[in-house]
Write an enzyme that holds these catalytic residues in place. Structure first.
Site, mmCIF file in Angstrom:
data_model
loop_
_atom_site.group_PDB
_atom_site.id
_atom_site.type_symbol
_atom_site.label_atom_id
_atom_site.label_comp_id
_atom_site.label_asym_id
_atom_site.label_seq_id
_atom_site.Cartn_x
_atom_site.Cartn_y
_atom_site.Cartn_z
ATOM 1 N N HIS A 1 -111.997 -10.416 90.946
ATOM 2 C CA HIS A 1 -110.742 -9.680 91.610
ATOM 3 C C HIS A 1 -111.386 -8.434 92.300
ATOM 4 O O HIS A 1 -110.687 -7.641 93.218
ATOM 5 C CB HIS A 1 -109.910 -9.835 90.454
ATOM 6 N N HIS B 1 -110.367 -5.369 96.735
ATOM 7 C CA HIS B 1 -110.251 -5.933 95.849
ATOM 8 C C HIS B 1 -108.892 -6.718 96.075
ATOM 9 O O HIS B 1 -107.590 -6.376 96.413
ATOM 10 C CB HIS B 1 -108.842 -4.326 94.922
#
Length: 159
Positions: free
Chosen positions: A66, A81
């Site tokens: 992620h 992110h």
């Protein structure tokens, strides 16, 4: 805003994903929207490939896929992110292509994501791109769709 600032002299930053460019204030997470980690922008991805926007060393690659930290030879540091609260998916929907310590060239794939899996889990796909080295960013293509590796989506300034 950038009138008195010095434009950063580094490799041209390319869009790390295809999608709609957003301001950080549009990110539904205060850590990002209030620039706690640094200035930047976000992309709401419309396809699943995430690529290196600059040539750099992978300083961090979370096993969940992620988030990625990149550090270029000129000192530029970027955090990509993917989505909000996507760490909770424990890697489901993320096919990671790099690991910490790898050298990546601009355009190399970092991860492929399944947007449907992320959305089905109730997570936002909006993805902050943060300059953690103190640079400031002016978004040029706000609320417009950009292609993967598109040029001139933001202007980057040294503080």
């Amino acid at each position: 805003m950038g009138f008195f600032k010095k434009k950063a002299k580094n490799e041209e930053f390319l869009s790390p994903m295809k999608g709609i460019v957003r301001e950080l204030s549009d990110v539904p997470d205060q850590v990002f929207s209030e620039k706690v980690m640094g200035d930047g922008f976000a992309i709401e991805p419309t396809s699943g490939k995430v690529a290196a926007p600059i040539s750099a060393k992978v300083a961090a690659a979370f096993p969940t896929g992620h988030a990625f930290g990149l550090k270029a030879s000129d000192g530029t540091e970027i955090l990509i992110h993917i989505g909000i609260d996507t760490v909770q998916l424990n890697g489901e929907g993320f096919d990671v292509k790099v690991k910490a310590g790898d050298d990546v060239k601009q355009g190399d794939t970092l991860v492929e994501i399944d947007l449907d899996v992320i959305k089905a889990a109730g997570k936002s796909v909006i993805s902050p791109i943060i300059f953690t080295d103190g640079k400031t960013v002016e978004v040029r293509k706000k609320n417009r769709e950009v292609s993967l590796l598109e040029k001139r989506i933001v202007d980057i300034f040294e503080d």
